[in-house]
Write a protein that holds these residues in place. Structure first.
Motif, short mmCIF file in Angstrom:
data_model
loop_
_atom_site.label_atom_id
_atom_site.label_comp_id
_atom_site.label_asym_id
_atom_site.label_seq_id
_atom_site.Cartn_x
_atom_site.Cartn_y
_atom_site.Cartn_z
N SER A 80 27.39 -67.92 -30.90
CA SER A 80 27.72 -69.24 -30.49
C SER A 80 27.74 -70.31 -31.34
O SER A 80 27.52 -70.46 -32.65
CB SER A 80 26.46 -69.35 -29.38
N GLY A 83 32.65 -73.19 -31.06
CA GLY A 83 33.82 -73.88 -30.29
C GLY A 83 34.64 -72.48 -29.50
O GLY A 83 34.15 -71.49 -29.56
N VAL A 84 35.56 -73.12 -29.08
CA VAL A 84 36.44 -72.12 -28.22
C VAL A 84 37.29 -71.80 -29.12
O VAL A 84 37.99 -72.25 -29.81
CB VAL A 84 37.15 -72.73 -27.05
N HIS A 85 37.46 -70.08 -29.06
CA HIS A 85 38.40 -69.58 -29.97
C HIS A 85 39.26 -68.38 -29.24
O HIS A 85 39.07 -67.30 -29.60
CB HIS A 85 37.66 -68.87 -31.25
N GLU A 86 40.13 -68.81 -28.17
CA GLU A 86 40.65 -67.70 -27.36
C GLU A 86 41.45 -66.72 -28.32
O GLU A 86 41.80 -65.76 -27.96
CB GLU A 86 41.26 -68.45 -26.27
N ASP A 89 39.53 -64.21 -29.85
CA ASP A 89 38.87 -63.24 -28.78
C ASP A 89 40.24 -62.33 -28.38
O ASP A 89 39.84 -61.21 -28.17
CB ASP A 89 38.65 -63.97 -27.46
N ARG A 122 34.87 -62.28 -23.61
CA ARG A 122 35.31 -63.48 -22.93
C ARG A 122 34.01 -64.28 -22.29
O ARG A 122 34.59 -65.46 -21.60
CB ARG A 122 36.55 -63.38 -22.07
N THR A 123 33.02 -63.63 -21.94
CA THR A 123 32.04 -64.16 -21.14
C THR A 123 30.74 -64.51 -21.89
O THR A 123 30.48 -65.39 -22.33
CB THR A 123 31.78 -63.15 -19.86
N ALA A 126 31.19 -65.88 -25.37
CA ALA A 126 31.91 -66.97 -25.19
C ALA A 126 31.43 -68.12 -24.59
O ALA A 126 31.92 -69.31 -24.25
CB ALA A 126 33.45 -66.92 -25.06
N HIS A 128 28.72 -70.28 -24.82
CA HIS A 128 28.00 -71.16 -25.66
C HIS A 128 28.90 -71.62 -26.73
O HIS A 128 28.29 -71.54 -27.92
CB HIS A 128 26.67 -71.01 -25.91
N PRO A 129 30.02 -72.24 -26.57
CA PRO A 129 30.76 -72.68 -27.73
C PRO A 129 30.28 -73.68 -28.59
O PRO A 129 30.57 -73.87 -29.58
CB PRO A 129 32.02 -72.93 -27.05
N ASP A 130 29.26 -74.63 -27.81
CA ASP A 130 29.06 -75.67 -28.62
C ASP A 130 27.72 -75.26 -29.53
O ASP A 130 27.70 -76.06 -30.44
CB ASP A 130 28.42 -77.02 -27.55
#
Length: 152
Positions: A80, A83-86, A89, A122-123, A126, A128-130
């Protein structure tokens, strides 16, 4: 078709199978220019063993991870605050699929393992990206079966 009384963990080879898969995945991600970034600041020298224990527990094996290494909250906190890192992933999942090939897992077992990894990446990993501080205490390792997520 796999017998319904055999866990995903057992079908994948138990402890030895999880260790082989974790090793193959770890080798793949270290060679991937995007995913390797997650390990660029170093990692526990027992990462592969810890990962194998975690996957084993999640896939119907013994509670080796929680008995020896920590809780689901600990794992989610480690993943965590980045950030978002699609793209990362997606590439981690592609490395997992390649690792399945490396260790010779196919058919229904491969489909089930892919579904587990894609879902977990993906769940829960991911969620708690902050900040790792957003992760609640008391989380349990999610369990996965041939039919997907097992209700708690």
């Amino acid at each position: 078709m796999v017998a319904p009384d055999v866990s995903v963990y057992e079908a994948a080879g138990g402890e030895a199978g999880m260790l082989a898969l974790a090793h193959a995945w770890h080798e793949r991600v270290l060679a991937d220019e995007v995913v390797a970034h997650a390990f660029s600041h170093g990692y526990d020298p027992h990462h592969t063993q810890r990962l194998a224990a975690y996957w084993g527990e999640a896939l119907g094996g013994p509670p080796t991870f929680t008995d020896a290494y920590g809780t689901e909250s600990d794992v989610v906190r480690m993943h965590s605050g980045n950030g978002v890192h699609e793209e990362m992933d997606d590439r981690a999942a592609a490395c997992f699929d390649a690792a399945l090939d490396d260790v010779g897992l196919d058919g229904e077992l491969r489909t089930t393992l892919h579904a587990y990894f894609a879902w977990a990446t993906r769940t829960t990993m991911a969620a708690h990206p902050d900040s790792p501080e957003d992760v609640p205490d008391g989380l349990s390792v999610p369990r996965w079966s041939w039919n997907g997520l097992v209700a708690a």
